[in-house]
Design a protein around this motif. Structure first.
Motif, short mmCIF file in Angstrom:
data_model
loop_
_atom_site.label_atom_id
_atom_site.label_comp_id
_atom_site.label_asym_id
_atom_site.label_seq_id
_atom_site.Cartn_x
_atom_site.Cartn_y
_atom_site.Cartn_z
N ALA A 182 0.82 -1.21 0.00
CA ALA A 182 0.00 0.00 0.00
C ALA A 182 0.85 1.26 0.00
O ALA A 182 0.46 2.29 -0.56
N CYS A 183 2.01 1.19 0.65
CA CYS A 183 2.94 2.33 0.70
C CYS A 183 4.27 1.92 0.08
O CYS A 183 4.61 0.73 0.03
N SER A 184 5.00 2.89 -0.36
CA SER A 184 6.34 2.64 -0.85
C SER A 184 7.33 2.89 0.28
O SER A 184 7.10 3.75 1.13
N PRO A 185 8.43 2.16 0.33
CA PRO A 185 9.38 2.30 1.43
C PRO A 185 10.21 3.58 1.38
O PRO A 185 10.83 3.94 2.37
N ASP A 186 10.20 4.29 0.24
CA ASP A 186 11.01 5.51 0.15
C ASP A 186 10.33 6.65 0.92
O ASP A 186 9.17 6.55 1.35
N ALA A 187 11.04 7.73 1.08
CA ALA A 187 10.55 8.84 1.91
C ALA A 187 9.20 9.40 1.45
O ALA A 187 8.30 9.60 2.27
N PRO A 188 9.00 9.68 0.14
CA PRO A 188 7.69 10.22 -0.25
C PRO A 188 6.55 9.24 -0.01
O PRO A 188 5.39 9.65 0.10
N GLY A 189 6.90 7.94 0.08
CA GLY A 189 5.87 6.93 0.31
C GLY A 189 5.40 6.87 1.74
O GLY A 189 4.44 6.17 2.05
N GLN A 190 6.04 7.58 2.62
CA GLN A 190 5.66 7.64 4.03
C GLN A 190 5.12 9.05 4.29
O GLN A 190 5.87 10.02 4.21
N PHE A 191 3.85 9.19 4.58
CA PHE A 191 3.28 10.53 4.64
C PHE A 191 2.05 10.57 5.55
O PHE A 191 1.45 9.54 5.87
N LYS A 192 1.72 11.76 5.96
CA LYS A 192 0.46 12.05 6.65
C LYS A 192 0.07 13.46 6.25
O LYS A 192 0.75 14.42 6.58
N VAL A 193 -1.04 13.59 5.52
CA VAL A 193 -1.45 14.89 5.00
C VAL A 193 -2.94 15.11 5.29
O VAL A 193 -3.71 14.16 5.44
N LYS A 194 -3.31 16.37 5.36
CA LYS A 194 -4.71 16.74 5.46
C LYS A 194 -5.09 17.46 4.17
O LYS A 194 -4.40 18.40 3.75
N VAL A 195 -6.18 17.03 3.55
CA VAL A 195 -6.57 17.56 2.25
C VAL A 195 -7.33 18.88 2.44
O VAL A 195 -8.34 18.92 3.14
N PRO A 196 -6.83 19.96 1.83
CA PRO A 196 -7.51 21.25 1.97
C PRO A 196 -8.81 21.31 1.17
O PRO A 196 -9.06 20.46 0.29
N SER A 197 -9.60 22.31 1.44
CA SER A 197 -10.84 22.54 0.70
C SER A 197 -10.53 22.79 -0.77
O SER A 197 -9.56 23.46 -1.11
N GLY A 198 -11.35 22.21 -1.65
CA GLY A 198 -11.19 22.44 -3.08
C GLY A 198 -10.12 21.61 -3.74
O GLY A 198 -9.79 21.85 -4.91
N GLU A 199 -9.57 20.60 -3.02
CA GLU A 199 -8.51 19.77 -3.59
C GLU A 199 -8.75 18.30 -3.26
O GLU A 199 -9.58 17.96 -2.41
N ILE A 200 -8.01 17.42 -3.93
CA ILE A 200 -8.09 15.98 -3.69
C ILE A 200 -6.68 15.41 -3.65
O ILE A 200 -5.74 15.98 -4.20
N TRP A 201 -6.56 14.25 -2.99
CA TRP A 201 -5.29 13.50 -2.94
C TRP A 201 -5.50 12.25 -3.78
O TRP A 201 -6.46 11.50 -3.59
N VAL A 202 -4.60 12.00 -4.75
CA VAL A 202 -4.77 10.89 -5.68
C VAL A 202 -3.57 9.96 -5.65
O VAL A 202 -2.44 10.39 -5.39
N MET A 203 -3.84 8.68 -5.94
CA MET A 203 -2.77 7.69 -6.01
C MET A 203 -3.09 6.70 -7.11
O MET A 203 -4.26 6.44 -7.42
N GLY A 204 -2.03 6.13 -7.71
CA GLY A 204 -2.22 5.10 -8.73
C GLY A 204 -2.40 3.75 -8.08
O GLY A 204 -1.91 3.49 -6.97
N ASP A 205 -3.09 2.85 -8.77
CA ASP A 205 -3.28 1.49 -8.24
C ASP A 205 -1.99 0.66 -8.31
O ASP A 205 -1.83 -0.29 -7.54
N HIS A 206 -1.10 1.02 -9.22
CA HIS A 206 0.21 0.35 -9.29
C HIS A 206 1.15 1.18 -8.41
O HIS A 206 1.92 2.02 -8.89
N ARG A 207 1.08 0.95 -7.10
CA ARG A 207 1.69 1.84 -6.12
C ARG A 207 3.20 2.04 -6.29
O ARG A 207 3.70 3.14 -6.07
N GLN A 208 3.88 1.00 -6.69
CA GLN A 208 5.33 1.14 -6.85
C GLN A 208 5.73 1.60 -8.26
O GLN A 208 6.91 1.60 -8.62
N SER A 209 4.74 2.03 -9.04
CA SER A 209 5.04 2.54 -10.38
C SER A 209 4.12 3.70 -10.73
O SER A 209 3.65 3.83 -11.85
N SER A 210 3.87 4.56 -9.74
CA SER A 210 2.97 5.69 -9.96
C SER A 210 3.52 6.94 -9.29
O SER A 210 3.61 7.00 -8.06
#
Length: 262
Positions: A182-210
């Motif tokens: 579900a997560c990638s072991p590299d630094a960007p793959g470890q995260f905790k974010v709150k989504v602001p108004s008017g925006e979305i957080w998106v991820m690819g289904d091929h997690r290690q190639s997106s």
């Protein structure tokens, strides 16, 4: 008072001649009382350009306001979508104020140079024309396709190899590419974010190639995609025929308590 006459017209005299000469049955009058139509039917070669123009106008309107075909350029959404698949994107609902929901697969314009440096094939004249009216996927346009994970107000987080969590609820993600975590072991793959108004957080289904929201957290939107950049929701995998499928929202996004507390 006497009865009112319904038909004050005098009775017409029967025309002379045989039965075949009676009004409305004379040969060649088409059953219209001997009157010939003033309109002459156009030959097909004259009507064909009009029909083609109407069909093209209708295709353009459908592409602009209802549905548009898009080509999948990479494997970042495997195995839900394969490279070179074609999807149909619903462009109508955003016109009525509908915004993306968790779990939807959406097409969006490049929000902040995510595709910078990637070569874009220059379409030929035929591809430009067919893409313009929506009979072929739009060619040469800078669009991406990902799954919506978080919407305004959501906290999205992932650590280690997962699971991915939305508002503290772990997601069961059967759509993730086999063998991926579900997560990638590299630094960007470890995260905790709150989504602001008017925006979305998106991820690819091929997690290690997106290269999705995780890898663009330093851009002006913090990896988020503005809702205004969303073209629409991909609703049908239309081509090739052997891959045909609808693209519903997975059940994991409907679990109780996933919405943030008000």
């Amino acid at each position: 008072m006497g009865d009112v006459a319904i038909d004050a017209q005098p009775e017409r005299e029967r025309p002379e001649g045989g039965p075949g000469e009676e009004a409305g049955t004379a040969a060649g009058d088409g059953g219209h009382g001997g009157r010939k139509s003033g309109k002459k039917k156009r030959p097909l070669w004259q009507e064909l350009p009009i029909l083609v123009a109407l069909a093209l106008a209708l295709a353009f309107l459908i592409k602009t306001f209802l549905l548009q075909a898009f080509l999948i350029p990479s494997g970042s959404m495997q195995n839900t979508l394969q490279k070179d698949d074609r999807v149909l994107v619903d462009k109508l609902t955003p016109w009525f104020g509908s915004e993306p929901e968790r779990g939807e697969v959406v097409v969006f314009r490049d929000p902040a140079g995510w595709l910078a440096g990637r070569p874009v094939a220059e379409p030929n004249a035929a591809q430009k024309f067919l893409g313009f009216i929506g009979l072929m996927p739009a060619a040469g346009e800078q669009h991406l396709i990902k799954r919506v994970i978080g919407i305004a107000g959501d906290t999205v987080e992932c650590s280690g190899t997962g699971p991915l969590k939305v508002n503290g609820k772990p997601l069961d993600e059967p759509y993730v590419f086999a063998g991926n975590t579900a997560c990638s072991p590299d630094a960007p793959g470890q995260f905790k974010v709150k989504v602001p108004s008017g925006e979305i957080w998106v991820m690819g289904d091929h997690r290690q190639s997106s290269l999705d929201s995780r890898y663009h957290q330093t851009d002006p939107h913090g990896g988020m995609v503005p809702v205004g950049d969303v073209v629409g929701r991909a609703v049908v995998l239309a081509w090739p025929v052997g891959h045909w499928a609808t693209l519903p929202v997975p059940d994991t996004f409907g679990q109780p308590g996933i919405a943030p507390a008000p």
